[in-house]
Scaffold this motif. Structure first.
Motif, mmCIF file in Angstrom:
data_model
loop_
_atom_site.group_PDB
_atom_site.id
_atom_site.type_symbol
_atom_site.label_atom_id
_atom_site.label_comp_id
_atom_site.label_asym_id
_atom_site.label_seq_id
_atom_site.Cartn_x
_atom_site.Cartn_y
_atom_site.Cartn_z
ATOM 1 N N ARG A 1 41.431 25.461 40.391
ATOM 2 C CA ARG A 1 42.715 26.133 40.139
ATOM 3 C C ARG A 1 42.487 27.582 39.719
ATOM 4 N N ARG A 2 41.475 27.841 38.894
ATOM 5 C CA ARG A 2 41.172 29.201 38.440
ATOM 6 C C ARG A 2 40.704 30.044 39.623
ATOM 7 N N ASN A 3 39.856 29.487 40.472
ATOM 8 C CA ASN A 3 39.398 30.206 41.665
ATOM 9 C C ASN A 3 40.553 30.480 42.621
ATOM 10 N N GLN A 4 41.446 29.513 42.765
ATOM 11 C CA GLN A 4 42.606 29.690 43.629
ATOM 12 C C GLN A 4 43.471 30.838 43.112
ATOM 13 N N ARG A 5 43.660 30.907 41.808
ATOM 14 C CA ARG A 5 44.474 31.971 41.218
ATOM 15 C C ARG A 5 43.806 33.338 41.399
ATOM 16 N N ILE A 6 42.494 33.405 41.197
ATOM 17 C CA ILE A 6 41.767 34.669 41.384
ATOM 18 C C ILE A 6 41.865 35.110 42.840
ATOM 19 N N ASN A 7 41.692 34.187 43.765
ATOM 20 C CA ASN A 7 41.814 34.509 45.182
ATOM 21 C C ASN A 7 43.225 34.970 45.528
ATOM 22 N N ALA A 8 44.225 34.365 44.909
ATOM 23 C CA ALA A 8 45.613 34.773 45.156
ATOM 24 C C ALA A 8 45.841 36.200 44.644
ATOM 25 N N TYR A 9 45.312 36.521 43.461
ATOM 26 C CA TYR A 9 45.434 37.887 42.938
ATOM 27 C C TYR A 9 44.761 38.891 43.867
ATOM 28 N N LEU A 10 43.514 38.613 44.248
ATOM 29 C CA LEU A 10 42.774 39.549 45.102
ATOM 30 C C LEU A 10 43.434 39.719 46.467
ATOM 31 N N SER A 11 43.844 38.626 47.067
ATOM 32 C CA SER A 11 44.503 38.700 48.370
ATOM 33 C C SER A 11 45.805 39.483 48.284
ATOM 34 N N THR A 12 46.533 39.302 47.209
ATOM 35 C CA THR A 12 47.811 39.982 47.055
ATOM 36 C C THR A 12 47.633 41.480 46.856
ATOM 37 N N ILE A 13 46.644 41.894 46.068
ATOM 38 C CA ILE A 13 46.486 43.339 45.875
ATOM 39 C C ILE A 13 45.961 44.000 47.155
ATOM 40 N N ILE A 14 45.151 43.304 47.928
ATOM 41 C CA ILE A 14 44.720 43.845 49.225
ATOM 42 C C ILE A 14 45.918 43.936 50.166
ATOM 43 N N PHE A 15 46.736 42.910 50.162
ATOM 44 C CA PHE A 15 47.953 42.898 50.979
ATOM 45 C C PHE A 15 48.887 44.036 50.578
ATOM 46 N N ALA A 16 49.049 44.266 49.276
ATOM 47 C CA ALA A 16 49.895 45.358 48.784
ATOM 48 C C ALA A 16 49.357 46.708 49.239
ATOM 49 N N ALA A 17 48.043 46.875 49.184
ATOM 50 C CA ALA A 17 47.430 48.129 49.632
ATOM 51 C C ALA A 17 47.658 48.345 51.125
#
Length: 150
Positions: A22-38
């Motif tokens: 769950r922690r890895n999933q959340r970290i991946n969601a954060y990273l993917s989202t900030i890349i997507f935002a960029a």
């Protein structure tokens, strides 16, 4: 008298694995989202600068890029990360109020940046476009994060 013993077959280890996953999933969601935002911010800037609606007279690597890559690749992802972090801790109704307040803040900052010569907008530009545009952008980013996190 009953004595409870920890069994080797108990799901204690499984619980730790689930928390780790769950922690890895959340970290991946954060990273993917900030890349997507960029990416979205970069493409929107390229589109709107290309259409002549605004320009960035003061920007890094101005001879190579027509957009402000410092903003789209550093500032926007960092602010998106902070906003998502706050949104995860807010009640559903407060999330949209917070997003609107963030958009209102960008609306004000954009006009201030224009006074300092960081932006030049065309005569057709209305700053209300930024207010609603950033509101929709932030909702879209939040929905993307929520989708990845679930």
């Amino acid at each position: 008298m009953n004595i409870v013993k920890h069994l080797r077959e108990s799901n204690y280890q499984s619980s730790r694995k689930k928390q780790y996953y769950r922690r890895n999933q959340r970290i991946n969601a954060y990273l993917s989202t900030i890349i997507f935002a960029a990416l979205i911010g970069t493409y929107l800037d390229l589109l709107l600068v290309g259409a002549g609606l605004y320009s960035f007279p003061k920007r890094p690597f101005s001879e190579v890029f027509t957009i402000n890559i410092l903003f789209t690749l550093c500032i926007l992802p960092l602010l998106s990360l902070i906003i998502i972090f706050v949104l995860t801790r807010l009640h559903k109704l407060l999330r949209y109020l917070f997003l609107f307040i963030c958009s209102l803040f960008v609306y004000i900052v954009e006009q201030t940046a224009e006074q300092y010569g960081l932006f030049i907008h065309s005569t057709y530009w209305k700053h209300e476009f930024s207010l609603f545009g950033y509101f929709l952008f932030l909702i879209f980013i939040w929905k993307f994060y929520s989708w990845l996190d679930n």
